[in-house]
Design an enzyme around this catalytic site. Structure first.
Site, PDB file in Angstrom:
ATOM      1  N   LYS A 186       0.842  -1.206   0.000  1.00  0.00           N
ATOM      2  CA  LYS A 186       0.000   0.000   0.000  1.00  0.00           C
ATOM      3  C   LYS A 186       0.876   1.254   0.000  1.00  0.00           C
ATOM      4  CE  LYS A 186      -3.910  -2.363   2.051  1.00  0.00           C
ATOM      5  NZ  LYS A 186      -4.639  -2.795   3.236  1.00  0.00           N
ATOM      6  N   GLN A 244      -5.113  -1.906   9.353  1.00  0.00           N
ATOM      7  CA  GLN A 244      -4.898  -3.196   8.695  1.00  0.00           C
ATOM      8  C   GLN A 244      -5.497  -4.312   9.555  1.00  0.00           C
ATOM      9  OE1 GLN A 244      -3.404  -3.562   5.571  1.00  0.00           O
ATOM     10  NE2 GLN A 244      -4.135  -5.664   5.789  1.00  0.00           N
ATOM     11  N   ASP A 265     -11.332   2.684   3.697  1.00  0.00           N
ATOM     12  CA  ASP A 265     -11.622   1.256   3.491  1.00  0.00           C
ATOM     13  C   ASP A 265     -13.137   1.032   3.372  1.00  0.00           C
ATOM     14  OD1 ASP A 265      -9.529  -0.480   3.149  1.00  0.00           O
ATOM     15  OD2 ASP A 265      -9.167  -0.803   5.290  1.00  0.00           O
TER      16      ASP A 265
END
Ligand code: NDP
Length: 288
Positions: A53, A97, A120
């Protein structure tokens, strides 16, 4: 005749090129899109995802920073970090994460991210907004699938779409995005009786289960579009999807490979969401 192979890598490349220009445009206006990634613990797969990322951010012109916590970190310390990032004007997107260690309450952590920075799209508010057709940020993997369908001009409205899998990060948001676009939806789970009867009636079949090659050719309607979200590692180390690509590609009209299908789209859509978040800030700033 074999199916048309949907090349996720190529689509991701063209989407990134397009959005790089948008990021550059923001920089010209004095706003560099910024993403903060929080990682707790030392799960090797998570570390690789975070590294990828960060690399992707660098390539497209997004500033990124990683906040690392040890596996025995206190949830309140992570919440404090998120609170600071919520207030940090250089940061437009925040992601945690997953998975978090077992002593963490996932929902408490994710919902502490301000909805305007939840790139997200996992915040309960954002998922609710998606369900009601008012999405703020689309969760990255199903968003990537929608872009793949769009880029291949695949008709969604009025089609029967079957999603296999009901996770909160893939299956459920995927189903609601297809529903929003006018598909007639079926969601199948581990409890579904006679899975093949459902998958065989799908014009669009999206599989997000995590079982290697579980979808075989006889489970697919001739000419259907088959999207394989699954990523499984075989004993020989090779990656494969949830769809038996060799046999299903002989029946389907369109199919995504693994690797090189949905995978490259997921990080791409994270970049797009981060740039979108920064564009919203820019639009708001120029209005006031
Ligand atoms: P989860 O394990 O959270 O969910 C799997 C789903 O599959 C569950 O809803 C489960 O049903 C369902 N399921 C299990 N067995 C069957 C069965 N025999 N028939 C029908 N449904 C079944 O997984 P995720 O959604 O997080 O991920 C799914 C796959 O996608 C994984 O391989 C993962 O690695 C991959 N993935 C890929 C991404 C990408 O970027 N390409 C991103 C995210 C995930 P039930 O709820 O009833 O247990």
């Amino acid at each position: 005749m074999g199916a048309h192979i949907i090349d996720g890598k190529a689509i991701a490349g063209s989407v990134r090129a397009e959005w790089k220009l948008r990021a550059e445009n923001l920089v010209k206006q004095g706003i560099t899109p910024g993403l903060a990634v929080i990682i707790v613990g030392d799960d090797p797969a998570s570390s690789i995802y975070v590294r990828n990322k960060v690399k992707a951010c660098n390539e497209i012109g997004i500033y990124s920073e990683v906040h690392r916590f040890s596996g025995d970190a206190l949830q309140e310390d992570v919440l404090l970090c998120i609170q600071k990032l919520n207030e940090n004007v250089q940061i437009h997107g925040i992601l945690v994460q997953l998975p978090l260690p077992p002593h963490f309450d996932n929902n408490a952590v994710i919902t502490s991210i301000t909805t305007q920075k939840d790139v997200d799209g996992f915040h309960l508010y954002n998922l609710g907004a998606l369900v009601t057709g008012n999405a703020i940020f689309l969760p990255c993997t199903p968003y990537g699938v929608m872009v793949m369908l769009e880029k291949n001009n695949i008709l969604i409205e009025g089609q029967h779409a079957v999603v296999v899998g009901r996770s909160n990060i893939v299956g459920k948001p995927m189903a609601f995005m297809l529903l929003q676009r006018g598909a007639t939806m079926t969601i199948c789970t581990s409890k579904t009786r006679d899975l093949a009867a459902f998958t065989r009636s799908a014009d669009i079949l999206v599989v997000a289960v995590g079982k290697p090659k579980m979808i075989q050719a006889e489970m697919v309607k001739p000419g259907a579009t088959v999207i394989d979200v699954g990523i499984n590692r075989l004993p020989d180390g090779k990656l494969c999807g949830d769809v038996d690509f060799d046999s299903v590609s002989q029946v389907a009209g369109y199919i995504t490979p693994v690797p090189g299908g949905v995978g490259p789209m997921t990080i791409t859509m994270l970049l797009c969401n981060t740039i979108t978040a920064a564009e919203r800030v820019q639009a708001h700033t120029s209005q006031v």
